[in-house]
Design an enzyme around this catalytic site. Structure first.
Site, PDB file in Angstrom:
ATOM      1  N   PRO A 186      39.342  37.305  31.996  1.00 47.99           N
ATOM      2  CA  PRO A 186      40.265  36.771  30.971  1.00 47.99           C
ATOM      3  C   PRO A 186      40.944  35.511  30.978  1.00 47.99           C
ATOM      4  CG  PRO A 186      41.568  38.499  32.130  1.00 47.99           C
ATOM      5  CD  PRO A 186      40.003  38.527  32.751  1.00 47.99           C
ATOM      6  N   ASN A 187      41.141  34.705  29.937  1.00 48.67           N
ATOM      7  CA  ASN A 187      41.688  33.385  29.997  1.00 48.67           C
ATOM      8  C   ASN A 187      40.388  32.321  30.393  1.00 48.67           C
ATOM      9  OD1 ASN A 187      44.088  34.188  28.635  1.00 48.67           O
ATOM     10  ND2 ASN A 187      44.507  35.084  30.699  1.00 48.67           N
ATOM     11  N   ARG A 205      42.825  24.852  29.293  1.00 50.62           N
ATOM     12  CA  ARG A 205      43.754  25.670  30.033  1.00 50.62           C
ATOM     13  C   ARG A 205      44.062  24.986  31.472  1.00 50.62           C
ATOM     14  NH1 ARG A 205      42.373  31.104  33.639  1.00 50.62           N
ATOM     15  NH2 ARG A 205      44.541  31.647  34.045  1.00 50.62           N
ATOM     16  N   TYR A 220      42.658  24.183  36.763  1.00 50.21           N
ATOM     17  CA  TYR A 220      41.237  24.696  36.326  1.00 50.21           C
ATOM     18  C   TYR A 220      40.269  23.674  36.286  1.00 50.21           C
ATOM     19  CZ  TYR A 220      43.801  29.137  36.866  1.00 50.21           C
ATOM     20  OH  TYR A 220      44.610  29.968  37.267  1.00 50.21           O
ATOM     21  N   ASN A 259      34.141  36.367  38.566  1.00 49.40           N
ATOM     22  CA  ASN A 259      35.459  36.043  38.405  1.00 49.40           C
ATOM     23  C   ASN A 259      36.325  36.708  37.617  1.00 49.40           C
ATOM     24  OD1 ASN A 259      37.889  34.630  38.455  1.00 49.40           O
ATOM     25  ND2 ASN A 259      37.189  32.532  38.137  1.00 49.40           N
ATOM     26  N   ALA A 313      42.633  37.196  36.146  1.00 55.64           N
ATOM     27  CA  ALA A 313      44.120  37.800  36.462  1.00 55.64           C
ATOM     28  C   ALA A 313      43.760  39.248  36.928  1.00 55.64           C
ATOM     29  CB  ALA A 313      45.012  37.730  35.431  1.00 55.64           C
ATOM     30  N   HIS A 364      43.684  40.804  40.564  1.00 56.58           N
ATOM     31  CA  HIS A 364      45.064  41.154  41.278  1.00 56.58           C
ATOM     32  C   HIS A 364      45.558  42.388  40.838  1.00 56.58           C
ATOM     33  CE1 HIS A 364      44.408  37.042  42.162  1.00 56.58           C
ATOM     34  NE2 HIS A 364      44.644  36.642  40.788  1.00 56.58           N
ATOM     35  N   ASP A 392      36.527  49.493  41.570  1.00 52.98           N
ATOM     36  CA  ASP A 392      35.851  50.713  41.723  1.00 52.98           C
ATOM     37  C   ASP A 392      34.399  50.457  41.013  1.00 52.98           C
ATOM     38  OD1 ASP A 392      38.034  52.109  42.946  1.00 52.98           O
ATOM     39  OD2 ASP A 392      38.382  53.446  40.914  1.00 52.98           O
ATOM     40  N   GLU A 452      32.572  37.623  44.848  1.00 54.42           N
ATOM     41  CA  GLU A 452      33.746  37.273  43.941  1.00 54.42           C
ATOM     42  C   GLU A 452      34.071  35.741  44.027  1.00 54.42           C
ATOM     43  OE1 GLU A 452      37.264  39.203  45.425  1.00 54.42           O
ATOM     44  OE2 GLU A 452      38.607  37.887  44.543  1.00 54.42           O
ATOM     45  N   HIS A 507      36.442  32.309  42.644  1.00 54.23           N
ATOM     46  CA  HIS A 507      37.931  31.799  41.891  1.00 54.23           C
ATOM     47  C   HIS A 507      37.668  30.189  42.012  1.00 54.23           C
ATOM     48  CE1 HIS A 507      39.684  35.582  41.974  1.00 54.23           C
ATOM     49  NE2 HIS A 507      39.293  35.834  42.921  1.00 54.23           N
ATOM     50  N   ILE A 508      38.124  29.672  41.006  1.00 55.51           N
ATOM     51  CA  ILE A 508      38.067  28.284  40.956  1.00 55.51           C
ATOM     52  C   ILE A 508      39.267  27.735  41.789  1.00 55.51           C
ATOM     53  CG2 ILE A 508      38.603  26.419  39.287  1.00 55.51           C
ATOM     54  CD1 ILE A 508      37.479  28.635  36.934  1.00 55.51           C
ATOM     55  N   SER A 509      40.390  28.289  41.601  1.00 58.55           N
ATOM     56  CA  SER A 509      41.320  27.696  42.537  1.00 58.55           C
ATOM     57  C   SER A 509      41.625  28.558  43.844  1.00 58.55           C
ATOM     58  CB  SER A 509      42.891  28.056  41.694  1.00 58.55           C
ATOM     59  OG  SER A 509      43.077  29.214  41.523  1.00 58.55           O
ATOM     60  N   ARG A 511      48.603  30.182  46.377  1.00 59.85           N
ATOM     61  CA  ARG A 511      49.114  30.131  45.360  1.00 59.85           C
ATOM     62  C   ARG A 511      50.180  31.168  45.445  1.00 59.85           C
ATOM     63  NH1 ARG A 511      45.381  29.839  40.026  1.00 59.85           N
ATOM     64  NH2 ARG A 511      47.419  29.369  38.903  1.00 59.85           N
ATOM     65  N   ARG A 557      48.864  36.363  43.753  1.00 64.91           N
ATOM     66  CA  ARG A 557      47.323  36.196  43.458  1.00 64.91           C
ATOM     67  C   ARG A 557      46.750  36.383  44.746  1.00 64.91           C
ATOM     68  NH1 ARG A 557      46.983  33.750  38.414  1.00 64.91           N
ATOM     69  NH2 ARG A 557      49.055  32.616  38.076  1.00 64.91           N
TER      70      ARG A 557
HETATM   71  C1  DQA Z   1      41.384  32.448  38.991  1.00 63.82           C
HETATM   72  C2  DQA Z   1      42.551  32.723  39.774  1.00 63.82           C
HETATM   73  C3  DQA Z   1      43.426  33.792  38.981  1.00 63.82           C
HETATM   74  O1  DQA Z   1      44.564  34.115  39.872  1.00 63.82           O
HETATM   75  C4  DQA Z   1      43.888  33.527  37.538  1.00 63.82           C
HETATM   76  O2  DQA Z   1      44.568  34.811  37.156  1.00 63.82           O
HETATM   77  C5  DQA Z   1      42.851  33.115  36.918  1.00 63.82           C
HETATM   78  C6  DQA Z   1      41.826  32.241  37.462  1.00 63.82           C
HETATM   79  C7  DQA Z   1      40.468  31.425  39.297  1.00 63.82           C
HETATM   80  O3  DQA Z   1      39.458  31.267  39.193  1.00 63.82           O
HETATM   81  O4  DQA Z   1      41.202  30.302  40.189  1.00 63.82           O
HETATM   82  O5  DQA Z   1      42.637  33.307  35.638  1.00 63.82           O
HETATM   83  O6  DQA Z   1      40.600  33.698  39.085  1.00 63.82           O
END
Ligand code: DQA
Length: 139
Positions: free
Chosen positions: A9-10, A17, A22, A71, A74, A77, A84, A95, A97-99, A104, A108
Site C-alpha cells: 500500500p501507498n 509521497r 522515500y 515490500n 505498512a 507491521h 502466513d 523482504e 524496505h526503502i527506509s 523509525r 515499524r
Molecule cells: C516501507 C516502510 C513501512 O513502514 C511504510 O509503512 C511504508 C514503506 C519502506 O519501504 O520503507 O509504506 O515499507
C-alpha cells in the site's frame, strides 16, 4: 531467472509521497532502470493497496518465479495473513524496505514477514530492490 517484485500500500505514490523518506523517483521509472541493469533476468512487477490481492499474488507467483522481492509496506507491521502466505509458499521471498524501518517509529520495528523470509534488506532507498535481486542472481 524469473523474479517478481510485489509492492504494498501507498507505494504507487512513490515519487510524490514523503520524498524526504522515500525519494522523488517513481517506481515505474526505477523499475525501467532495474530491467536495464538485469537484462538476463525476467522481472515482473505488481503493486496493490489491498491485502488480499497481495496474498493472491504471492500464491500465484509460487513456483512460477525463482524469487519474490516483497515490500509489503505498512502491512509488514500488521498482516498475519501476508506473513502466513510467505510461509505457505515455497518460492523464497526477500523482504525489502526503502527506509530503515529499525530507525523509525517503534511500530515499524515489528515485521510479520521477516520470520518467514529468506532475508531482509532495509534502508538503502530504492537500491534495496536491486540488492534483493542481486541476492537471487548472485546466489
Ligand atoms: C516501507 C516502510 C513501512 O513502514 C511504510 O509503512 C511504508 C514503506 C519502506 O519501504 O520503507 O509504506 O515499507
Amino acid at each position: 531467472m524469473k523474479i517478481m517484485i510485489i509492492n504494498g500500500p501507498n507505494l504507487n505514490l512513490l515519487g510524490s509521497r514523503e520524498p524526504d523518506t522515500y525519494g522523488s523517483q517513481t517506481f515505474n521509472s526505477y523499475f525501467q532502470s532495474l530491467k536495464e541493469k538485469f537484462p538476463k533476468v525476467e522481472l515482473a512487477y505488481f503493486q496493490s493497496n489491498i491485502e488480499g490481492e497481495i496474498i493472491d499474488r504471492l500464491h500465484a507467483a509460487d513456483k512460477e518465479f525463482d524469487g519474490i522481492v516483497l515490500n509489503a509496506a505498512a502491512y509488514t507491521h500488521t498482516s498475519v495473513g501476508i506473513g502466513d502466505a510467505v510461509k505457505a509458499i515455497s518460492t523464497p521471498v526477500v523482504e525489502v524496505h526503502i527506509s530503515n524501518t529499525s530507525a523509525r517509529e517503534e511500530f515499524r520495528h515489528k515485521s510479520f514477514i521477516a520470520p518467514n523470509a529468506k532475508g531482509v534488506i532495509l534502508g538503502f532507498g530504492l537500491q534495496s530492490y536491486e540488492l534483493a535481486v542481486l541476492s537471487f542472481t548472485e546466489a
